[in-house]
Scaffold this motif. Structure first.
Motif, mmCIF file in Angstrom:
data_model
loop_
_atom_site.group_PDB
_atom_site.id
_atom_site.type_symbol
_atom_site.label_atom_id
_atom_site.label_comp_id
_atom_site.label_asym_id
_atom_site.label_seq_id
_atom_site.Cartn_x
_atom_site.Cartn_y
_atom_site.Cartn_z
ATOM 1 N N THR B 418 1.013 -1.159 -0.162
ATOM 2 C CA THR B 418 -0.313 -0.098 -0.232
ATOM 3 C C THR B 418 0.996 1.554 -0.376
ATOM 4 O OG1 THR B 418 -1.483 -1.294 1.011
ATOM 5 C CG2 THR B 418 -2.161 1.311 1.275
ATOM 6 N N VAL B 419 1.922 1.712 0.777
ATOM 7 C CA VAL B 419 2.981 2.583 0.609
ATOM 8 C C VAL B 419 3.338 2.213 -0.283
ATOM 9 C CG1 VAL B 419 5.189 2.941 1.945
ATOM 10 C CG2 VAL B 419 3.606 2.514 3.104
ATOM 11 N N ALA B 420 3.835 1.357 -1.072
ATOM 12 C CA ALA B 420 4.519 1.766 -2.503
ATOM 13 C C ALA B 420 3.508 2.330 -3.617
ATOM 14 C CB ALA B 420 4.656 -0.118 -3.021
ATOM 15 N N GLY B 421 1.775 2.256 -3.424
ATOM 16 C CA GLY B 421 0.884 2.762 -4.370
ATOM 17 C C GLY B 421 0.815 3.820 -4.069
ATOM 18 N N LEU B 422 0.809 4.269 -2.193
ATOM 19 C CA LEU B 422 0.477 5.474 -2.257
ATOM 20 C C LEU B 422 1.883 6.418 -2.870
ATOM 21 C CD1 LEU B 422 -0.962 5.439 1.334
ATOM 22 C CD2 LEU B 422 -1.790 6.267 -0.591
ATOM 23 N N ALA B 423 2.897 6.065 -3.233
ATOM 24 C CA ALA B 423 4.365 6.714 -3.016
ATOM 25 C C ALA B 423 4.338 6.642 -4.788
ATOM 26 C CB ALA B 423 5.046 5.664 -2.692
ATOM 27 N N THR B 424 3.336 5.657 -5.452
ATOM 28 C CA THR B 424 3.537 6.314 -6.697
ATOM 29 C C THR B 424 2.796 7.195 -7.171
ATOM 30 O OG1 THR B 424 3.935 3.257 -6.605
ATOM 31 C CG2 THR B 424 3.438 4.755 -9.098
ATOM 32 N N TRP B 425 1.329 6.722 -6.437
ATOM 33 C CA TRP B 425 0.411 7.977 -6.835
ATOM 34 C C TRP B 425 0.920 9.176 -7.031
ATOM 35 C CZ3 TRP B 425 -2.891 11.087 -3.123
ATOM 36 C CH2 TRP B 425 -3.419 11.307 -3.743
ATOM 37 N N THR B 426 1.060 9.438 -5.451
ATOM 38 C CA THR B 426 2.560 10.136 -4.890
ATOM 39 C C THR B 426 2.944 11.646 -5.828
ATOM 40 O OG1 THR B 426 1.693 9.865 -2.958
ATOM 41 C CG2 THR B 426 3.011 11.680 -3.426
ATOM 42 N N GLY B 427 3.518 10.405 -6.657
ATOM 43 C CA GLY B 427 4.891 10.773 -7.530
ATOM 44 C C GLY B 427 4.043 11.219 -8.634
ATOM 45 N N VAL B 428 3.130 10.380 -9.622
ATOM 46 C CA VAL B 428 2.572 10.810 -10.684
ATOM 47 C C VAL B 428 1.664 12.633 -10.618
ATOM 48 C CG1 VAL B 428 1.292 9.641 -12.060
ATOM 49 C CG2 VAL B 428 2.771 8.164 -11.695
ATOM 50 N N THR B 429 0.679 12.476 -9.230
ATOM 51 C CA THR B 429 0.238 13.045 -8.861
ATOM 52 C C THR B 429 1.196 14.317 -9.053
ATOM 53 O OG1 THR B 429 -1.463 11.965 -8.171
ATOM 54 C CG2 THR B 429 -1.842 14.224 -7.742
ATOM 55 N N ALA B 430 2.173 14.484 -8.230
ATOM 56 C CA ALA B 430 2.785 15.788 -8.122
ATOM 57 C C ALA B 430 3.285 15.880 -9.281
ATOM 58 C CB ALA B 430 3.892 15.205 -7.309
ATOM 59 N N ILE B 431 3.679 15.408 -10.468
ATOM 60 C CA ILE B 431 4.739 15.837 -11.560
ATOM 61 C C ILE B 431 3.224 16.456 -12.093
ATOM 62 C CG2 ILE B 431 4.541 13.633 -13.297
ATOM 63 C CD1 ILE B 431 7.333 15.769 -11.827
ATOM 64 N N GLY B 432 2.106 16.133 -11.895
ATOM 65 C CA GLY B 432 0.976 16.086 -12.855
ATOM 66 C C GLY B 432 0.494 15.122 -13.903
ATOM 67 N N GLY B 433 0.608 13.815 -13.904
ATOM 68 C CA GLY B 433 0.361 12.967 -14.552
ATOM 69 C C GLY B 433 -1.194 12.651 -13.864
ATOM 70 N N GLU B 434 -2.120 11.357 -14.825
ATOM 71 C CA GLU B 434 -2.665 10.601 -14.424
ATOM 72 C C GLU B 434 -3.456 9.237 -14.081
ATOM 73 O OE1 GLU B 434 -6.812 11.571 -14.194
ATOM 74 O OE2 GLU B 434 -6.089 12.908 -15.260
ATOM 75 N N LEU B 435 -3.193 9.135 -12.529
ATOM 76 C CA LEU B 435 -2.797 7.642 -12.338
ATOM 77 C C LEU B 435 -4.656 8.160 -11.209
ATOM 78 C CD1 LEU B 435 -1.841 4.276 -11.888
ATOM 79 C CD2 LEU B 435 -0.202 5.436 -10.705
ATOM 80 N N PRO B 436 -5.191 7.502 -10.696
ATOM 81 C CA PRO B 436 -6.489 7.166 -9.875
ATOM 82 C C PRO B 436 -6.192 6.543 -8.498
ATOM 83 C CG PRO B 436 -7.457 7.036 -11.874
ATOM 84 C CD PRO B 436 -5.946 6.582 -12.550
ATOM 85 N N LEU B 437 -5.939 6.734 -8.026
ATOM 86 C CA LEU B 437 -5.465 6.626 -6.540
ATOM 87 C C LEU B 437 -5.971 5.361 -6.430
ATOM 88 C CD1 LEU B 437 -3.632 6.112 -4.179
ATOM 89 C CD2 LEU B 437 -6.134 7.520 -3.096
ATOM 90 N N THR B 438 -7.662 4.658 -7.269
ATOM 91 C CA THR B 438 -7.386 3.037 -6.579
ATOM 92 C C THR B 438 -6.935 2.161 -7.975
ATOM 93 O OG1 THR B 438 -9.323 4.354 -8.175
ATOM 94 C CG2 THR B 438 -10.125 4.041 -6.103
ATOM 95 N N ALA B 439 -7.395 2.935 -8.453
ATOM 96 C CA ALA B 439 -6.145 2.241 -9.482
ATOM 97 C C ALA B 439 -4.297 2.262 -9.538
ATOM 98 C CB ALA B 439 -5.792 3.211 -11.337
ATOM 99 N N ALA B 440 -4.165 2.158 -8.654
ATOM 100 C CA ALA B 440 -2.241 2.444 -8.033
ATOM 101 C C ALA B 440 -2.654 1.721 -6.967
ATOM 102 C CB ALA B 440 -1.976 3.543 -7.500
#
Lengths: 308, 543
Positions: B418-440
């Motif tokens: 879950t930490v890995a998923g949250l970290a990925t989502w945080t990274g993508v979102t911070a850079i302005g990408g499109e990855l829903p949290l549920t998908a991560a």
């Protein structure tokens, strides 16, 4: 506490510990060989034997930590393998206490209390004082004796009616050894059963009602200490005015030697009547009998054999 | 005794040298593991080198390889390929990072085990009561461990040369890998002098491994940060560029760093007491009674600290994945030819963030599988060194004792992914990408069945072959991955490939989960776990 049998009716005289035909083999080595033993409730039982005789293995079988190859071990009538029931009545101090190195003494005592069969907290605090244990230190910094103290305090402070102690005082100093004996006596006064495996023969002699002597995995003897003594050589010194009696043919007499003018020394095994009859003619003026110490009895069993 | 009087000055000449006996003792403790590591590193190198011709003979396979190497995520993980069109360069790129990490991890564990670990148990008290000093014992044990990377370097150079690759490149790669092993042996030995216990020493050395590996990955992934590679042993070996550049300077830098670290070890050892460290041990503290209320709570308490360390490492890596995801996918989207090749190679959808993350989430099962293996290994270690005895003498069934450990480990594994998923989502979102949290989260949770298989194998070992509990758990996650890679490299029949759990892992969040495969994997894991618990209930405790 009422113990019930399979049909639910109360059973009296259920032994606190029972081993019947208990056997443990490791490959070709037989560590414990058809051991049969009952320890009644309220008794302080000493379990003796040289290194490698199978004492710790027996204890592991009695606690269900190892499974017997044959036979059965019971704690208050409950199969030792059923640890959730059997261990509600047992507190245990292992021979070589290993503790979680990051936990402090107080934390380990707390963990033992919360997972154990119930603890008398006031008595625990008293024991911490009496054993002079500093519970604020992490277990990694404890010496062997201090680790043993943690396990002893945890065990004595429980409400478990049976205490199984495997060489519990090997790391304690004489002062702490005295506290240990006091704690064993207090346990007996509360009606608890104590199964004490020990090399400290003076300690066993001081606190135990009965002893079992293990040799090469077999029980060589089980008896009250007083009875053990009577079975073994007593040292007799007589002072006589008449002619020196001839004791060479008297059964049970051995090692006759002169101990100076009108004095005779010999060892006596078994009933003293034949020896006394032989002495009657010698005008005995003084008779001193020294009973053997447990150490001498122990050495009698193992002296030349090293236990195996 | 006939020679009753010996003057103090006249020492008997026949007294054996104590140092040699200590060296022999040290070698005895690591010889088996050392031989396995040398065999694994050189064997895998030889095997991959042997597959080069087969791969290149098939144009389709060669194309897929090019696509794979072009995948920035794979590049981040395996390093920037250098000379991929040569047999040597191909081998270095394909297994170089793996063998280096394997060697580094083994040297760390071996070093702290035979130095600080032996000291912790008190066995060194007896050793040091003899004629050897603490410094001497530490140096001799470290030297013994260091023989293994040297042997591994020699073996790798030999097999690469025998495979027909240029001797220069083989030497640069062999020496580079060997130096990594030597560096981490020295780092672990130094950590073992600083900390007064084995766990923090091992943890610190592994932190150095993780941070330096991450530094190389960041350096590979972000052009502006390429200089980071000069600070990492893994980066330095990559900079040496075996078979293409064959640069010596990075290896000299690594050698100097290794020598400096190794020379600090005896200095630190001479400044401390036996069983002490350079940092002071705690002398006393107030009791912290939280999570000591039962075996379940206690299992959670013991897992928290290692979990924090693993979560930090895995979280950092997947934050990096998230941060790079957008630039990578945009690059692929702008190069349709390359994306097409990747699709042919089975990496469809790499041009989208969901596809890219799905590929990397699959790799998550490896560290999580490693984590569960380490935890069950620690449980068996506690049993073996008798820490567990006081608990086993309580009215607690064996099933509950092991069950508490399994439950805490499972919860920790779920937290890790879950930490890995949250970290990925945080990274993508911070850079302005499109990855829903549920998908991560769906993506990372999808890998849990593979980790569960690892846990199942561990529990089975705990019940029936406790010696193996600390190692075999890595089989489904790490072994399965290797099997898949090797099977695909050598074009093995499909049933070989199908043995690997990764062959059945759907690329979530690019597609939906393969529920049948998930159910089958979880069922197998449950059967293994049940069998392991049954074995644990029946066997004698090892104490």
């Amino acid at each position: 506490m009422t113990v019930v049998d399979a049909k639910g009716s109360p059973v009296t005289d259920v032994p606190a510990l029972r081993a019947s035909g208990l056997t443990k083999r490791y490959g070709r080595l037989t560590a414990v060989d058809a051991l049969t033993l009952d320890v009644p409730p309220g008794e302080v039982f000493g379990f003796l034997g040289p290194n490698g005789a199978g004492k710790s293995t027996t204890i592991r079988l009695l606690l269900g930590l190892a499974r017997p190859t044959a036979g059965r071990a019971e704690v208050f009538g409950v199969d030792a393998a059923d640890v959730t029931r059997a261990h509600r009545r047992v507190a245990y101090v292992p021979a070589d206490v290993a503790l979680w190195p990051h936990l402090t003494g107080a934390e380990i005592l707390h963990l033992q209390e919360r997972t154990g069969p119930g603890t008398d907290r006031a008595y625990r605090d008293e024991l911490v004082e009496r054993f002079a244990l500093d519970p604020s230190k992490p277990a990694r910094t404890y010496s062997t004796g201090n680790r043993q103290k943690v396990a002893l305090v945890a065990a004595f402070a429980t409400r478990a009616p049976l205490l199984v102690l495997d060489e519990p005082t090997s790391g304690l100093d004489p002062l702490m050894e005295r506290e240990f004996r006091a704690a064993v006596r207090a346990a007996r006064d509360r009606g608890r059963t104590v199964f004490l495996s020990s090399h400290q023969l003076a300690e066993v002699e001081a606190v135990c009602d009965r002893v079992g002597i293990l040799r090469a995995g077999r029980l060589a003897e089980v008896a009250a200490i007083s009875r053990l003594r009577s079975l073994h050589r007593a040292e007799v010194t007589v002072t006589h005015t008449g002619p020196a009696p001839d004791l060479s043919t008297v059964p049970g007499v051995d090692g006759v030697s002169s101990a100076g003018d009108g004095q005779l020394r010999f060892t006596l095994t078994g009933p003293p009547a034949p020896a006394l009859r032989a002495l009657a003619a010698a005008d005995v003026t003084a008779l001193a009998v020294r009973e053997p110490s447990l150490e001498e009895i122990f050495l009698d069993y193992y002296g030349s054999e090293n236990g195996r | 005794m006939t020679a009753a009087v010996v003057s103090p000055a006249a020492r008997p000449a026949s007294l054996p040298a104590p140092g040699r006996a200590v060296s022999r003792l040290a070698i005895r403790q690591i010889r088996r593991g050392g031989l396995i590591v040398v065999a694994l590193t050189s064997g895998m190198t030889a095997m991959v080198a042997a597959t080069f011709d087969t791969v290149m003979a098939d144009p389709a396979a060669a194309g897929s390889l090019a696509a794979l190497a072009g995948n920035p995520a794979v590049r981040t993980l395996f390093g920037t390929p250098a000379g991929l069109d040569t047999s040597g360069g191909f081998t270095v790129w394909r297994v170089g990072t793996f063998t280096a990490v394997l060697l580094a991890a083994w040297t760390i564990m071996a070093t702290t085990r035979i130095t600080r670990g032996e000291e912790d148990t008190g066995r060194w008290d007896v050793l040091l009561a003899g004629r050897i000093t603490l410094r001497g014992a530490v140096v001799r044990h470290l030297t013994a461990v260091m023989l293994v990377p040297v042997a591994a370097a020699a073996a790798m150079t030999t097999v690469l040369t025998m495979s027909g690759t240029p001797a220069g490149g083989a030497l640069v790669h062999g020496i580079g890998t060997g130096l990594i092993g030597l560096f981490f042996a020295a780092a672990a030995a130094l950590a073992a002098q600083i900390f007064p216990a084995r766990t923090p020493a091992t943890g610190t050395a592994f932190t150095v491994l993780g941070v330096t590996l991450l530094a190389r990955m960041v350096g590979d992934g972000i052009t502006a940060l390429q200089w980071l590679r000069w600070l990492s042993p893994f980066g330095l070996t990559e900079l040496s560029g075996p078979y293409l550049h064959d640069r010596v300077v990075p290896l000299v830098v690594l050698l100097a760093a290794t020598a400096a670290t190794a020379l600090t070890v005896p200095v630190a050892a001479a400044r401390r007491e036996v069983r002490g460290g350079l940092t002071a041990a705690h002398t006393g503290r107030p009791a912290r009674l939280g999570l000591l209320g039962g075996v379940e709570q206690f299992a959670v308490r013991r897992v928290l600290r290692p979990l924090a360390g693993w979560a930090l490492g895995i979280g950092a890596y997947f934050l990096l994945v998230g941060l790079t995801a957008v630039s990578v996918t945009e690059f692929l989207a702008a190069n349709p030819a390359m994306a097409g090749q990747a699709a042919e190679a089975g990496f469809a959808g790499l041009g989208s963030v969901t596809g890219f993350t799905a590929t990397l989430f699959a790799l998550l099962a490896m560290p999580v599988g490693g984590f569960v293996t380490v935890r069950l290994g620690a449980f068996v270690a506690a049993e073996t060194d008798r820490r567990l005895v006081l608990l086993t003498a309580q009215p607690i069934s064996r099933a509950r004792l092991l069950g508490a450990e399994i439950a805490a480990t499972t919860a920790a594994a779920v937290t890790l992914v879950t930490v890995a998923g949250l970290a990925t989502w945080t990274g993508v979102t911070a850079i302005g990408g499109e990855l829903p949290l549920t998908a991560a989260l769906q993506g990372v949770w999808n890998t849990l069945p593979v980790a569960a298989l690892g846990l199942g194998v561990c529990v089975l070992a705990t019940g029936w072959a406790p010696r193996l509990a600390g190692t075999v758990g890595a089989l489904p996650a790490v072994g399965g991955f290797l099997l898949l890679v090797i099977a695909e490299s050598v074009g093995a029949p499909s049933w070989v490939r199908e043995i690997s759990p990764y062959a059945h892992l759907a690329p979530v969040p690019l597609t939906g989960a393969d529920w049948t495969a998930t159910a089958v994997m979880l069922a197998v894991a449950a059967v293994l776990t049940g069998a392991g618990i049954a074995g644990f209930r029946l066997r004698d405790l090892r104490s």
